[in-house]
Design a protein around this motif. Structure first.
Motif, PDB file in Angstrom:
ATOM      1  N   ASP A   9       0.806  -1.220   0.000  1.00  0.00           N
ATOM      2  CA  ASP A   9       0.000   0.000   0.000  1.00  0.00           C
ATOM      3  C   ASP A   9       0.840   1.273   0.000  1.00  0.00           C
ATOM      4  N   ASN A  10       2.087   1.202   0.442  1.00  0.00           N
ATOM      5  CA  ASN A  10       2.966   2.369   0.459  1.00  0.00           C
ATOM      6  C   ASN A  10       3.600   2.538  -0.922  1.00  0.00           C
ATOM      7  N   LEU A  11       3.283   3.632  -1.603  1.00  0.00           N
ATOM      8  CA  LEU A  11       3.723   3.830  -2.977  1.00  0.00           C
ATOM      9  C   LEU A  11       5.245   3.805  -3.097  1.00  0.00           C
ATOM     10  N   LEU A  36       1.951  -7.826 -12.060  1.00  0.00           N
ATOM     11  CA  LEU A  36       1.119  -6.799 -11.434  1.00  0.00           C
ATOM     12  C   LEU A  36       1.783  -6.287 -10.167  1.00  0.00           C
ATOM     13  N   SER A  37       1.805  -4.956 -10.023  1.00  0.00           N
ATOM     14  CA  SER A  37       2.280  -4.306  -8.806  1.00  0.00           C
ATOM     15  C   SER A  37       1.214  -3.305  -8.403  1.00  0.00           C
ATOM     16  N   THR A  38       0.587  -3.509  -7.248  1.00  0.00           N
ATOM     17  CA  THR A  38      -0.602  -2.733  -6.903  1.00  0.00           C
ATOM     18  C   THR A  38      -0.752  -2.605  -5.392  1.00  0.00           C
ATOM     19  N   ASP A  39      -1.618  -1.687  -4.982  1.00  0.00           N
ATOM     20  CA  ASP A  39      -1.963  -1.581  -3.559  1.00  0.00           C
ATOM     21  C   ASP A  39      -3.306  -2.249  -3.269  1.00  0.00           C
ATOM     22  N   LEU A  59       4.034  -9.752  -0.625  1.00  0.00           N
ATOM     23  CA  LEU A  59       2.867  -9.138  -0.005  1.00  0.00           C
ATOM     24  C   LEU A  59       3.230  -8.385   1.269  1.00  0.00           C
ATOM     25  N   ASP A  60       2.726  -7.151   1.383  1.00  0.00           N
ATOM     26  CA  ASP A  60       2.759  -6.460   2.668  1.00  0.00           C
ATOM     27  C   ASP A  60       1.657  -7.054   3.532  1.00  0.00           C
ATOM     28  N   ILE A  61       1.821  -7.021   4.841  1.00  0.00           N
ATOM     29  CA  ILE A  61       0.785  -7.571   5.713  1.00  0.00           C
ATOM     30  C   ILE A  61      -0.282  -6.531   6.003  1.00  0.00           C
ATOM     31  N   ASP A  62       0.140  -5.310   6.324  1.00  0.00           N
ATOM     32  CA  ASP A  62      -0.814  -4.245   6.626  1.00  0.00           C
ATOM     33  C   ASP A  62      -1.090  -3.460   5.346  1.00  0.00           C
ATOM     34  N   LEU A  63      -2.190  -3.779   4.676  1.00  0.00           N
ATOM     35  CA  LEU A  63      -2.489  -3.190   3.366  1.00  0.00           C
ATOM     36  C   LEU A  63      -3.456  -2.014   3.431  1.00  0.00           C
ATOM     37  N   ASN A  64      -4.001  -1.735   4.641  1.00  0.00           N
ATOM     38  CA  ASN A  64      -4.996  -0.660   4.793  1.00  0.00           C
ATOM     39  C   ASN A  64      -6.153  -0.836   3.813  1.00  0.00           C
ATOM     40  N   TYR A  65      -6.581  -2.082   3.700  1.00  0.00           N
ATOM     41  CA  TYR A  65      -7.695  -2.425   2.813  1.00  0.00           C
ATOM     42  C   TYR A  65      -8.696  -3.261   3.607  1.00  0.00           C
ATOM     43  N   ASP A  66      -9.758  -3.724   2.938  1.00  0.00           N
ATOM     44  CA  ASP A  66     -10.734  -4.535   3.658  1.00  0.00           C
ATOM     45  C   ASP A  66     -10.208  -5.938   3.968  1.00  0.00           C
ATOM     46  N   ILE A  67      -9.112  -6.339   3.303  1.00  0.00           N
ATOM     47  CA  ILE A  67      -8.428  -7.576   3.680  1.00  0.00           C
ATOM     48  C   ILE A  67      -6.942  -7.268   3.833  1.00  0.00           C
ATOM     49  N   ASP A  68      -6.301  -7.941   4.784  1.00  0.00           N
ATOM     50  CA  ASP A  68      -4.869  -7.709   4.990  1.00  0.00           C
ATOM     51  C   ASP A  68      -4.062  -8.730   4.192  1.00  0.00           C
ATOM     52  N   GLY A  69      -2.748  -8.638   4.297  1.00  0.00           N
ATOM     53  CA  GLY A  69      -1.875  -9.507   3.521  1.00  0.00           C
ATOM     54  C   GLY A  69      -2.001 -10.967   3.874  1.00  0.00           C
ATOM     55  N   LEU A  70      -2.289 -11.254   5.138  1.00  0.00           N
ATOM     56  CA  LEU A  70      -2.436 -12.640   5.563  1.00  0.00           C
ATOM     57  C   LEU A  70      -3.701 -13.264   4.968  1.00  0.00           C
ATOM     58  N   SER A  71      -4.789 -12.505   4.999  1.00  0.00           N
ATOM     59  CA  SER A  71      -6.032 -13.000   4.396  1.00  0.00           C
ATOM     60  C   SER A  71      -5.887 -13.125   2.882  1.00  0.00           C
ATOM     61  N   ILE A  85       4.817 -17.586  -1.700  1.00  0.00           N
ATOM     62  CA  ILE A  85       4.365 -16.386  -0.997  1.00  0.00           C
ATOM     63  C   ILE A  85       5.473 -15.852  -0.102  1.00  0.00           C
ATOM     64  N   VAL A  86       5.762 -14.556  -0.260  1.00  0.00           N
ATOM     65  CA  VAL A  86       6.778 -13.878   0.544  1.00  0.00           C
ATOM     66  C   VAL A  86       6.132 -12.652   1.183  1.00  0.00           C
ATOM     67  N   PHE A  87       6.253 -12.522   2.493  1.00  0.00           N
ATOM     68  CA  PHE A  87       5.743 -11.343   3.181  1.00  0.00           C
ATOM     69  C   PHE A  87       6.861 -10.331   3.356  1.00  0.00           C
ATOM     70  N   ILE A  88       6.570  -9.075   3.015  1.00  0.00           N
ATOM     71  CA  ILE A  88       7.499  -7.969   3.234  1.00  0.00           C
ATOM     72  C   ILE A  88       6.783  -6.953   4.119  1.00  0.00           C
ATOM     73  N   THR A  89       7.274  -6.728   5.321  1.00  0.00           N
ATOM     74  CA  THR A  89       6.548  -5.913   6.278  1.00  0.00           C
ATOM     75  C   THR A  89       7.478  -5.226   7.266  1.00  0.00           C
ATOM     76  N   ALA A  90       6.964  -4.195   7.875  1.00  0.00           N
ATOM     77  CA  ALA A  90       7.704  -3.510   8.942  1.00  0.00           C
ATOM     78  C   ALA A  90       7.378  -4.110  10.299  1.00  0.00           C
ATOM     79  N   HIS A  91       6.438  -5.019  10.333  1.00  0.00           N
ATOM     80  CA  HIS A  91       5.956  -5.582  11.601  1.00  0.00           C
ATOM     81  C   HIS A  91       6.537  -6.974  11.836  1.00  0.00           C
ATOM     82  N   SER A  92       7.712  -7.025  12.433  1.00  0.00           N
ATOM     83  CA  SER A  92       8.367  -8.310  12.673  1.00  0.00           C
ATOM     84  C   SER A  92       7.565  -9.194  13.628  1.00  0.00           C
TER      85      SER A  92
END
Length: 247
Positions: A9-11, A36-39, A59-71, A85-92
């Motif tokens: 979600d972060n541009l 595809l590269s999208t938020d 995938l980011d985990i916190d997407l600020n959308y109606d579903i998060d990266g885990l869902s 599937i690879v998660f890229i996040t600031a939330h360790s």
């Protein structure tokens, strides 16, 4: 072909990750496509539902959308059970949740260190491509060919037809998304492909699963994508039988 998807979600972060991936594909010269590269996680799901290729998902985990990266990962796994599937996040602290969601993540990368981010993305692409290219991973249901220094791994189900090229000792393979010309012979290639493939002409192999229409009078086959192939008289009985069985 292995397709790559980015959902962030972060541009600024999304552009950084996308640039990393583009550079790695260029350097490695892999048979990969940054699809595809999208938020928007729903764009990812719509795309993979329409395109059945195996994917590598960053995938980011916190997407600020109606579903998060885990869902999102859980839904991806339903459509693409062999995907990476690879998660890229600031939330360790969210790392343990990937096990709770049972999405079998390939890696969990923390964003903070950009040098490490680039290195880990590179490692994930190399590992995913290696596993994707492995014949064991596809249980033999791929066609592998080499063009120059580049190796292509094409699922048999993607092949629409193969024909002799005008260039000597070469053949042309057609799928819905690419056309590849490489050294080969029709008579040598046919036995490798298996029972879903049949000659309709001494210079053409067709995938029976992509036959859409047979014109007995005009002696032509219409295939997926509107491709039309001629049928030689000697192959009419076998083609007719295949078409009857298919329908």
């Amino acid at each position: 072909m292995l397709n790559i998807y980015v959902c962030e979600d972060n541009l600024k972060q999304r552009m950084l990750i996308t640039d990393y991936i583009k550079n790695i594909i260029l350097i490695e010269d892999y048979d990969l496509s940054l699809e595809l590269s999208t938020d928007n996680p729903h764009e990812i799901l719509d795309h993979i539902e329409a395109n059945k290729n195996v994917g590598l998902y960053f995938l980011d985990i916190d997407l600020n959308y109606d579903i998060d990266g885990l869902s999102l990962a859980r839904q991806i796994r339903r459509h693409d059970p062999r995907g990476f599937i690879v998660f890229i996040t600031a939330h360790s602290e969210m790392c343990y949740m990937t096990f709770t969601y049972k999405v079998e993540a390939m890696d969990f990368i923390i964003k903070d260190d950009q040098d490490n981010l680039h290195s880990r993305i590179h490692q994930c692409i190399q590992s995913a491509y290696s596993r994707y290219s492995s014949t064991n991973n596809h249980t033999g249901k791929i066609f592998v060919t080499k063009i120059g220094d580049k190796e292509y791994c094409i699922p048999l189900s993607d092949i629409i037809y193969i024909e002799t090229s005008v260039s000597p000792h070469k053949i042309i393979l057609h799928t819905a998304y690419s056309t590849l010309e490489f050294k080969g012979q029709i008579k040598v290639t046919l036995p490798i492909l298996g029972s879903d493939f049949v000659l309709c002409h001494r210079s053409t192999i067709v995938n029976k699963n992509h036959v859409k229409e047979i014109d007995l009078k005009g002696r032509t086959l219409t295939l997926t994508g509107g491709h039309i192939c001629p049928i030689a008289v000697r192959y009419m009985p076998s083609i007719h039988k295949c078409f009857q069985y298919k329908n």
